[in-house]
Design a protein around this motif. Structure first.
Motif, short mmCIF file in Angstrom:
data_model
loop_
_atom_site.label_atom_id
_atom_site.label_comp_id
_atom_site.label_asym_id
_atom_site.label_seq_id
_atom_site.Cartn_x
_atom_site.Cartn_y
_atom_site.Cartn_z
N ILE A 223 12.74 12.26 -1.39
CA ILE A 223 12.20 13.57 -1.79
C ILE A 223 12.05 13.50 -3.30
O ILE A 223 13.03 13.31 -4.03
CB ILE A 223 13.10 14.73 -1.35
N LYS A 224 10.81 13.58 -3.74
CA LYS A 224 10.53 13.22 -5.13
C LYS A 224 10.86 14.32 -6.13
O LYS A 224 11.11 14.04 -7.29
CB LYS A 224 9.04 12.88 -5.28
N ALA A 225 10.78 15.58 -5.67
CA ALA A 225 10.90 16.72 -6.60
C ALA A 225 11.04 17.99 -5.77
O ALA A 225 10.91 17.94 -4.53
CB ALA A 225 9.64 16.79 -7.47
N GLY B 8 8.37 -0.48 1.39
CA GLY B 8 7.01 -0.65 0.89
C GLY B 8 6.96 -0.49 -0.61
O GLY B 8 7.96 -0.74 -1.29
N GLY B 9 5.83 0.10 -1.03
CA GLY B 9 4.81 0.84 -0.36
C GLY B 9 5.31 1.93 0.59
O GLY B 9 6.46 2.32 0.58
N GLU B 10 4.37 2.42 1.35
CA GLU B 10 4.69 3.40 2.39
C GLU B 10 4.41 2.75 3.75
O GLU B 10 3.24 2.65 4.16
CB GLU B 10 3.84 4.67 2.19
N GLY C 211 0.81 -1.22 0.00
CA GLY C 211 0.00 0.00 0.00
C GLY C 211 0.84 1.26 0.00
O GLY C 211 1.90 1.31 0.63
N CYS C 212 0.39 2.28 -0.72
CA CYS C 212 1.08 3.57 -0.74
C CYS C 212 0.09 4.66 -1.12
O CYS C 212 -0.87 4.40 -1.85
CB CYS C 212 2.24 3.55 -1.73
N ASN C 213 0.34 5.87 -0.63
CA ASN C 213 -0.54 7.01 -0.95
C ASN C 213 -0.05 7.77 -2.18
O ASN C 213 -0.70 8.71 -2.61
CB ASN C 213 -0.65 7.95 0.25
N PHE C 214 1.10 7.40 -2.72
CA PHE C 214 1.61 8.04 -3.95
C PHE C 214 1.47 7.07 -5.13
O PHE C 214 1.28 5.86 -4.93
CB PHE C 214 3.10 8.39 -3.80
N LYS C 215 1.63 7.60 -6.31
CA LYS C 215 1.64 6.76 -7.52
C LYS C 215 2.81 7.22 -8.39
O LYS C 215 2.60 7.70 -9.52
CB LYS C 215 0.34 6.94 -8.31
N CYS C 216 4.00 7.16 -7.85
CA CYS C 216 5.16 7.73 -8.55
C CYS C 216 5.34 7.12 -9.94
O CYS C 216 5.26 5.90 -10.09
CB CYS C 216 6.43 7.51 -7.73
N VAL C 217 5.58 7.99 -10.89
CA VAL C 217 5.67 7.54 -12.29
C VAL C 217 6.72 6.44 -12.47
O VAL C 217 6.56 5.56 -13.29
CB VAL C 217 5.99 8.73 -13.24
N PHE C 218 7.80 6.50 -11.66
CA PHE C 218 8.90 5.55 -11.85
C PHE C 218 8.81 4.34 -10.92
O PHE C 218 9.72 3.52 -10.90
CB PHE C 218 10.25 6.25 -11.63
N CYS C 219 7.73 4.22 -10.15
CA CYS C 219 7.66 3.20 -9.09
C CYS C 219 7.87 1.79 -9.67
O CYS C 219 7.19 1.38 -10.59
CB CYS C 219 6.31 3.28 -8.38
N HIS C 220 8.82 1.07 -9.05
CA HIS C 220 9.06 -0.32 -9.48
C HIS C 220 8.31 -1.30 -8.60
O HIS C 220 8.25 -2.49 -8.90
CB HIS C 220 10.56 -0.66 -9.37
N THR D 44 10.63 5.78 3.93
CA THR D 44 9.36 6.52 3.93
C THR D 44 9.33 7.58 2.84
O THR D 44 10.38 8.08 2.43
CB THR D 44 9.08 7.16 5.30
N ASN D 45 8.12 7.94 2.41
CA ASN D 45 7.99 9.04 1.45
C ASN D 45 7.73 10.37 2.17
O ASN D 45 7.51 11.38 1.52
CB ASN D 45 6.92 8.75 0.40
N GLY D 46 7.74 10.35 3.49
CA GLY D 46 7.71 11.60 4.27
C GLY D 46 6.34 12.24 4.41
O GLY D 46 6.25 13.38 4.87
N LEU E 246 3.14 -4.16 -5.51
CA LEU E 246 3.00 -4.13 -4.06
C LEU E 246 2.14 -2.95 -3.60
O LEU E 246 1.51 -2.98 -2.55
CB LEU E 246 4.41 -3.97 -3.48
N VAL E 247 2.12 -1.93 -4.42
CA VAL E 247 1.39 -0.72 -4.06
C VAL E 247 -0.09 -0.83 -4.46
O VAL E 247 -0.98 -0.49 -3.69
CB VAL E 247 2.04 0.52 -4.74
N PHE E 248 -0.32 -1.33 -5.67
CA PHE E 248 -1.70 -1.29 -6.18
C PHE E 248 -2.38 -2.65 -6.31
O PHE E 248 -3.59 -2.74 -6.25
CB PHE E 248 -1.73 -0.58 -7.54
S1 SF4 Z 1 6.26 2.89 -3.13
FE1 SF4 Z 1 7.65 4.66 -3.22
S2 SF4 Z 1 8.05 4.93 -5.41
FE2 SF4 Z 1 6.21 3.61 -5.24
S3 SF4 Z 1 4.45 5.00 -5.32
FE3 SF4 Z 1 4.97 4.73 -3.16
S4 SF4 Z 1 6.38 6.43 -2.67
FE4 SF4 Z 1 6.29 6.23 -4.88
#
Ligand code: SF4
Length: 230
Positions: free
Chosen positions: A123-125, A72-74, A26-35, A99-101, A39-41
């Protein structure tokens, strides 16, 4: 507790330490480069790994592995995070948190209770409208700033990390990030990897060359105590 991934031994997830890595979903972001996007979605499709199975392996590697990296995830979104940390500490192992902070209050609580030994914050950007271009969700940047402040003034060992995605981040963006964490002990630059990214349209994007990454490192050296390309 729901654990969806486990690496028994890693030499690259914690500088100077040999660690195991646990992945919480699980994660609250959807980073374009996420590998880790499966696990997140789509983590419900992944099998659970039982804590007992992991514990057996951690005990098997006792004396060889220094600690466990919780990734994670977060991980801070996970309601089981505290129990996972307590279980790890009961085995006399060190704990690193990725963590993504975006949850400074939860981070503060972990610091206050002295439950973690190392934190790595992405820190993403630069902290403006460019953040959302990478994360693809609206981010409360005040939370990111709060986490940065918290980490900078904590007594816990830490690193900040940025993934250099061509077309999203270049020298100017990186310098803007470095100014946000001015005086930080450690800033890690990661090159973009086009393999299996969340956004398909990045698969043909060429990562930066080693020379370009070295140039980025040089551009931020004066803002932080230590930086490196990982
Ligand atoms: S797991 Fe990390 S890279 Fe992937 S969406 Fe979450 S914060 Fe972004």
């Amino acid at each position: 507790m729901v654990i969806k991934g486990f690496i028994e031994t890693s030499f690259v997830d914690w500088d100077g330490k040999i660690c195991s890595v646990i992945f919480l979903p699980g994660c609250n972001f959807k980073c374009v480069f996420c590998h880790n996007h499966k696990l997140v979605f789509n983590y419900k499709d992944l099998p659970d790994i039982s804590w007992n199975e992991i514990k057996k392996k951690l005990l098997h590697h006792k004396g060889w592995v220094d600690g466990v990296c919780i990734s994670g995830g977060e991980p801070l979104m996970d309601p089981d995070l505290l129990s996972v940390i307590e279980e790890i500490r009961d085995l006399d192992l060190l704990v690193k948190l990725d963590t993504n902070g975006s949850f400074p209050d939860l981070l503060k609580n972990l610091f206050k209770k002295k439950l973690i030994n190392y934190v790595a914050m992405d820190i993403k950007a630069p902290l403006d409208e460019r953040y959302g271009r990478i994360t693809q969700v609206k981010v409360d940047l005040s939370k990111i700033r709060e986490s940065i402040k918290l980490i900078l003034k904590s007594r816990i060992d830490y690193e900040f990390r940025t993934t250099m995605v061509p077309g999203y981040l270049g020298k100017d963006e990186l310098v803007a990030i470095a100014k946000e964490i001015k005086g930080a002990k450690k800033f890690i630059l990661q090159n973009f990897n086009p393999k299996d990214t969340l956004c398909d349209n990045l698969k043909d994007v060429q990562p930066y060359t080693d020379k370009e990454m070295d140039g980025f490192k040089r551009a931020i050296e004066k803002y932080v105590e230590f930086s490196k390309v990982r």
